[in-house]
Design an enzyme around this catalytic site. Structure first.
Site, mmCIF file in Angstrom:
data_model
loop_
_atom_site.group_PDB
_atom_site.id
_atom_site.type_symbol
_atom_site.label_atom_id
_atom_site.label_comp_id
_atom_site.label_asym_id
_atom_site.label_seq_id
_atom_site.Cartn_x
_atom_site.Cartn_y
_atom_site.Cartn_z
ATOM 1 N N HIS A 248 -7.834 9.672 -1.602
ATOM 2 C CA HIS A 248 -7.121 9.701 -0.322
ATOM 3 C C HIS A 248 -7.940 10.372 0.782
ATOM 4 C CE1 HIS A 248 -2.726 9.371 1.166
ATOM 5 N NE2 HIS A 248 -3.559 9.248 2.182
ATOM 6 N N LYS B 243 -2.933 5.895 -4.026
ATOM 7 C CA LYS B 243 -4.035 6.819 -3.698
ATOM 8 C C LYS B 243 -3.861 8.148 -4.405
ATOM 9 C CE LYS B 243 -3.810 4.706 0.849
ATOM 10 N NZ LYS B 243 -2.357 4.576 1.055
ATOM 11 N N ASP C 8 0.843 -1.202 0.000
ATOM 12 C CA ASP C 8 0.000 0.000 0.000
ATOM 13 C C ASP C 8 0.875 1.248 0.000
ATOM 14 O OD1 ASP C 8 -2.987 1.026 0.938
ATOM 15 O OD2 ASP C 8 -1.373 2.266 1.752
ATOM 16 N N TYR D 127 2.843 10.076 -0.511
ATOM 17 C CA TYR D 127 3.947 9.546 0.288
ATOM 18 C C TYR D 127 5.299 9.842 -0.384
ATOM 19 C CZ TYR D 127 0.337 6.475 2.442
ATOM 20 O OH TYR D 127 -0.774 5.953 3.058
#
Ligand code: A2P
Length: 293
Positions: A114, A81, A51, A56
């Protein structure tokens, strides 16, 4: 409830896609080779579900780690996401391609919104979320996404999406751990046929130091981290624990040789507030509230 019985067990989404029942999370896992090597190590130790998220900033290394692990792409379940700056139809379509390029893959197994756009962010929040979702649906129909879902959505955001959605979200990924379960949202999402996934199933570490949880875990001869992962599993939730250490990655998945009894499940479900990240859609950091620009 259908409780998973081994690390190699799957959940089945509303469209029949199978999802390995424990995933490896990569939030806050840094670049500089760390994410790449952690993802490779996780896969080599049995994880088949990774994931990540555009925000990120580690999608490239996640992709590299998957390639390094030497396991066929179709044996890995890969989630990314969509970030809040990419809301609206056109930007969403482009965001899918950007994540595919970063990860160097042809498709994602799961793509999640998200965070929802909320009223505080724009009076047009429903339309903005609906247009973003239309982009998701088209990329799903085009085969670039095997499944689509949401993250951090609450009942009102989900109900609003249903007003226009042709394809219902198949997953809701939310913060879930002892001390912050959002259990109403869990039950609502599950009642809608969604798989609930848990981010920060270990309370990002804060929960792990709690002595009351340590006492419960000790009864089963398990660590607090294992208790937390097992707690999610027994709620029919898919946990996404993360660790940068191989031995902790391995132990976090060793949760199928014990069962938390009913009294302890109730205690965990009713635990006082602990390890909550502070993030809620209606009260999120300013950049998470950005409307479509
Ligand atoms: P580390 O990477 O050093 O193992 P969450 O998944 O809830 O976000 O929590 C992740 C945090 O919990 C990380 O700081 C991670 O640190 C730590 N962690 C993960 N697994 C364990 C474990 N089995 N025991 C102790 N700490 C852990």
């Amino acid at each position: 409830m259908n409780i998973k019985t081994s690390f190699t067990d799957f959940y089945e989404l509303a469209n029949g896609v199978k999802v390995p029942c424990i995933g490896y999370g990569t939030w806050q896992t840094p670049n500089g080779g760390v994410t790449q090597s952690c993802v490779k190590t996780a896969i080599q130790n049995g994880y088949r579900h990774i994931d990540t998220a555009f925000v990120y900033g580690n999608e490239e290394e996640v992709g590299a780690g998957i390639r390094d692990a030497g396991v066929a792409r179709d044996e890995i379940f890969l989630t990314s996401k969509h970030w809040v700056t990419e809301r609206g139809y056109k930007k969403t379509v482009a965001a899918v391609d950007a994540s595919l390029k970063n990860l160097q893959v042809d498709y994602l197994d799961l793509y999640l919104v998200h965070w929802p756009c909320v009223e505080k962010c724009s009076p047009d929040w429903k339309e903005i979320n609906a247009e973003t979702w239309r982009g998701f649906e088209d990329m799903y129909k085009a085969g670039k996404l095997r499944a689509i879902g949401v993250s951090n959505y609450q009942k009102k955001h989900i109900e609003a999406l249903y007003e226009t959605a042709a394809v219902k979200p198949m997953v809701n990924q939310i913060e879930f751990h002892p001390g912050y379960t959002q259990y109403d949202n869990v039950l609502y999402s599950q009642s809608q046929g969604m798989l609930v996934e848990a981010w920060s199933p270990l309370g990002s570490g804060a929960v792990l130091k709690d002595e009351r949880l340590a006492a419960i875990a000790a009864k089963y001869g398990k660590s607090v981290a294992q208790l937390c992962v097992r707690f999610a599993v027994q709620c029919g939730i898919l946990p996404l624990p993360k660790s940068t250490a191989a031995e902790r990655m391995i132990s976090n998945a060793q949760v199928f040789d014990f069962a938390i009894d009913e009294a302890d499940m109730q205690a965990l479900l009713n635990f006082e507030l602990l390890g909550f990240s502070g993030f809620l859609p209606e009260d999120a950091p300013a950049d998470a509230l950005a409307a479509e620009s």
